[in-house]
Every structure is written in C-alpha cells, then in structure tokens.
Design an enzyme around this catalytic site. Structure first.
Site, short mmCIF file in Angstrom:
data_model
loop_
_atom_site.label_atom_id
_atom_site.label_comp_id
_atom_site.label_asym_id
_atom_site.label_seq_id
_atom_site.Cartn_x
_atom_site.Cartn_y
_atom_site.Cartn_z
CG ASP A 12 -2.72 1.17 1.36
OD1 ASP A 12 -2.29 1.60 0.63
OD2 ASP A 12 -3.47 0.50 1.72
CG HIS A 201 -6.55 -1.22 5.10
ND1 HIS A 201 -5.09 -1.85 5.10
CD2 HIS A 201 -6.27 -0.03 4.17
CE1 HIS A 201 -4.73 -1.60 4.11
NE2 HIS A 201 -5.30 0.13 3.61
CG HIS A 203 -5.08 4.27 3.83
ND1 HIS A 203 -4.16 4.94 3.34
CD2 HIS A 203 -5.73 3.40 3.86
CE1 HIS A 203 -4.01 4.23 2.36
NE2 HIS A 203 -4.93 2.74 2.80
CB CYS A 234 -5.88 4.14 -3.33
SG CYS A 234 -6.84 3.20 -4.43
ZN ZN Z 1 -4.94 1.25 2.02
#
Ligand code: ZN
Length: 291
Positions: A12, A201, A203, A234
C-alpha cells in the site's frame, strides 16, 4: 491484549509513491521489519504492471523473501489473472479485494462489484490450497459516492463468506471516516456475522485512526493493518490519505498496555531505512518511459 499488526508499506505504501523502489531495497525493508518483530507483511500486489509500475516486481519480491516459519507474507490480487500470478510466485496468503463502492470498483478494478465478486468466487474455488482472505476497500466512505451504507458493506462481506473466506479486512481507503461512523459500520457487520475474523485497514486523513483502533479493540477486533512511515494511498481513489503509521500504532498500543511483539527502537530503524529507500529510488516517470 495481543494485537496482530500487518505492515503494508511494501504494498500500500509503495504503490502510491512517485518512485519505483528497487526489489533489493524492498527485501531489506522486509528483513528489518521482521527483525523488529513484525510477523505479517503485505509485500506486493499482483496487478497490472502498466497501471502500477511500483508493483511490477511482485514475482521477484516473492522469489527474494527469506522463508521464515513464523512470518506470513501476504499479497493482493484483484482478479483471476492476479491470483494465478500470485500462486505461481509462491504466495500462500492472498488478499482478494473488492470495493464496497461501485464507482471505486470501476476505477480500481475496471468492473462492477458484482462482476468482481463473481469472478473472484470462481477463481478462489480453483485454488483450495491457498489461504485467501478478503479486503473490502472503501468500506465506509467512497471518493465518488460518499458514505457507504453498512447494509451494503454487509452484502459484500457475505459474498466473501459465500466463497468460504472467513477473514475479512475492512478498509477505510480514503481515511476520512469518523471513528463514530466506522465503528457503527463495523459493529453492524460484526453483529450480523459474528463468526468471521475481521481486521481493520485504516488510512489517516484527520488523525482519527488511533481512536478508531481503540474503539475497534473494545469491539473485539485484534488485527490491524498499518504502513511503516505512514506511507500509502490509493492510485484510484483521489484524495486518499496515507495509512496509519505502524510506528504510531505500535506506540499507541503499547501505551494502552497491549502487546504487539514489536520492538519500537528496531522499528524506528526500519522506518529510517524505508524512508531512505524511497528518497533514493528512481522516479516513476523515468521508469515508465523505459517500458
Ligand atoms: Zn490502503
């Protein structure tokens, strides 16, 4: 509480920087994370190398990783072609990912949620020996559609359950979801499907991710993704913020009395090395031009 952290910097984090970090430097970062006590690392994604040149060396990364009995290397795939590549590369733990948002699914995977899920279901069934887990991106908030209804998120979760997948990662891809709304959605899904294993997950656009972690732990969630240095975003979600930083997450968890198995001083060394690897790396533009 024992908390399991998956560091996703190599996937990522590096998919969203405008440089291409050489394979050897990725492997060195992995080694340093492991030395610090990280036991689960997301190291690559098997996606179109033309779209994401930073991940074009996914096979080479897997070929170069030191096999460690107590370390799991995970990777990510969006479709059958990606899963086949991952399995061929020796990947044992593969995240199959879809979006909870129709518009993000179209941008990220070039297909609708239903098409993506149907395709994944067929291909997952072809690899019974592989440990598949699911990632649901834009689980709470979509850059194009705004708030995702928890009922809709639950439908996606149940589609993965129908494939026999029991570990589900819920991703706040943009990082803008408030703790209250994230926890409301997680609680809704947890109530409806209490027997699945969940991870978060996060951010971290507004610095709220740690509060969400604490609230999620009180719901019984013990698995979290984070990226060393707070890298990440992303490429197909405009405005996506960096990941929750692993070092911040570890410090926060330790301060709250939780156990991560990670040594903060050694983790800081891994962070320094990784930052250097990004600084030294050739620009994405020069790399793309040579292909
Ligand atoms: Zn991510």
């Amino acid at each position: 509480m024992q908390i399991e952290i998956t560091d996703v910097f190599l996937r990522d984090g590096l998919q969203d920087v405008d440089v291409v970090v050489p394979t050897a430097e990725k492997l060195e970062t992995a080694a340093r994370l492991i030395a610090a006590g990280v036991r689960r690392l997301e190291v690559a994604s098997f996606v179109n190398p033309k779209k994401v040149p930073q991940m074009a060396d996914a096979e080479a990364v897997f070929a170069g990783l030191a096999v460690r009995e107590n370390v799991a290397y995970t990777s990510l795939a969006l479709n059958g072609r990606g899963i086949q590549r991952a399995v061929d590369a020796g990947a044992e733990h593969i995240a199959v990912v879809t979006s909870a948002s129709q518009a993000h699914s179209n941008a990220n995977a070039g297909q609708s949620i239903e098409e993506a899920l149907a395709g994944l279901g067929e291909v997952v069934a072809r690899f019974p020996g592989t440990d598949f887990f699911a990632g649901v991106s834009t689980a709470f908030t979509c850059p194009f559609e705004g708030e995702i209804a928890p009922e809709h998120l639950l439908r996606v979760v149940r589609a993965f359950k129908a494939m026999g997948i029991t570990t589900i990662g819920l991703a706040d891809t943009l990082g803008t979801t408030s703790t209250e709304r994230a926890i409301a959605a997680v609680g809704y899904v947890l109530d409806a499907e209490p027997d699945l294993d969940y991870s978060l997950h996060l951010h971290n656009a507004h610095g709220q991710a740690l509060a969400t972690v604490s609230a999620a732990i009180s719901l019984g969630i013990t698995r979290f993704d984070s990226a060393l240095g707070g890298y990440g975003g992303c490429p197909f979600a405009p405005g996506a913020a960096g990941n929750l930083a692993t070092e911040e997450l570890v410090r926060h968890l330790h301060a709250a009395g939780h156990d991560t198995g990670i040594d903060e001083a050694q983790l800081a060394e891994a962070v320094a090395f990784a930052r250097g690897s990004v600084t030294r790396a050739p620009a994405l533009s020069s790399f793309s031009a040579s292909h």
